[in-house]
Design a protein around this motif. Sequence first.
Motif, PDB file in Angstrom:
ATOM      1  N   LYS A 239     -30.387  20.591 -18.069  1.00 39.75           N
ATOM      2  CA  LYS A 239     -31.707  21.206 -18.170  1.00 39.75           C
ATOM      3  C   LYS A 239     -31.778  22.214 -19.316  1.00 39.75           C
ATOM      4  N   TYR A 240     -30.660  22.899 -19.566  1.00 34.93           N
ATOM      5  CA  TYR A 240     -30.604  23.936 -20.588  1.00 34.93           C
ATOM      6  C   TYR A 240     -29.553  23.590 -21.635  1.00 34.93           C
ATOM      7  N   LYS A 241     -29.562  24.342 -22.725  1.00 33.62           N
ATOM      8  CA  LYS A 241     -28.559  24.115 -23.760  1.00 33.62           C
ATOM      9  C   LYS A 241     -27.223  24.678 -23.277  1.00 33.62           C
ATOM     10  N   VAL A 242     -26.251  23.790 -23.182  1.00 38.31           N
ATOM     11  CA  VAL A 242     -24.910  24.172 -22.746  1.00 38.31           C
ATOM     12  C   VAL A 242     -23.920  23.554 -23.721  1.00 38.31           C
ATOM     13  N   ARG A 243     -22.993  24.357 -24.195  1.00 36.28           N
ATOM     14  CA  ARG A 243     -21.930  23.839 -25.050  1.00 36.28           C
ATOM     15  C   ARG A 243     -20.696  24.711 -24.893  1.00 36.28           C
ATOM     16  N   ASP A 244     -19.543  24.086 -25.057  1.00 37.46           N
ATOM     17  CA  ASP A 244     -18.292  24.838 -25.014  1.00 37.46           C
ATOM     18  C   ASP A 244     -18.214  25.712 -26.254  1.00 37.46           C
ATOM     19  N   GLU A 245     -17.665  26.919 -26.068  1.00 33.67           N
ATOM     20  CA  GLU A 245     -17.482  27.831 -27.191  1.00 33.67           C
ATOM     21  C   GLU A 245     -16.068  28.378 -27.169  1.00 33.67           C
TER      22      GLU A 245
END
Length: 156
Positions: free
Chosen positions: A31-37
């Motif tokens: 639903k939202y912007k999710v990324r590994d950092e």
Amino acid sequence: RAFSRAGCLMRLRETASSTILTFKGRKKKGKYKVRDEIEREFFGGPAVQSALSLRGLEKTWRYDKRRDTHRFGGVLVEIDSLPVIRTVVEIEGKAEKEVTQAIGKLGLAGAKKFTGTYYDLAEIEFRKQGMPVRDLAWKTVSFKKTGKRKQKKMKK
């Protein structure tokens, strides 16, 4: 541009006291912007820039921003101010449910949601002015007005 083609990015953030190198992985579905950092803090920004340059990495875009960070329950609410783009609210949490609840409690349920990058937002704003994207700095920003470019100072 290899990072961009892979849907990733590398950011070098300079603060008054340090330099933070961040690798951001591909966006995950949801639903939202999710990324590994992955982040690493360094002291001595020019040395980090030189090391990246020696590895063949070069700056593709630069932007200035001012950030106010607030804790709201289990999430971080970050209010970013940028030239041209203006104000962006980021809500960061560990779980989608926490973020959704915070959006509702903050009265932002009807706000426009954007999952792109600041570059994407800048591209939209510059396109409205009929101009190519360029670095965003607080000093000056050019605006197109009746076919002529006019320098306009941004307020600090």
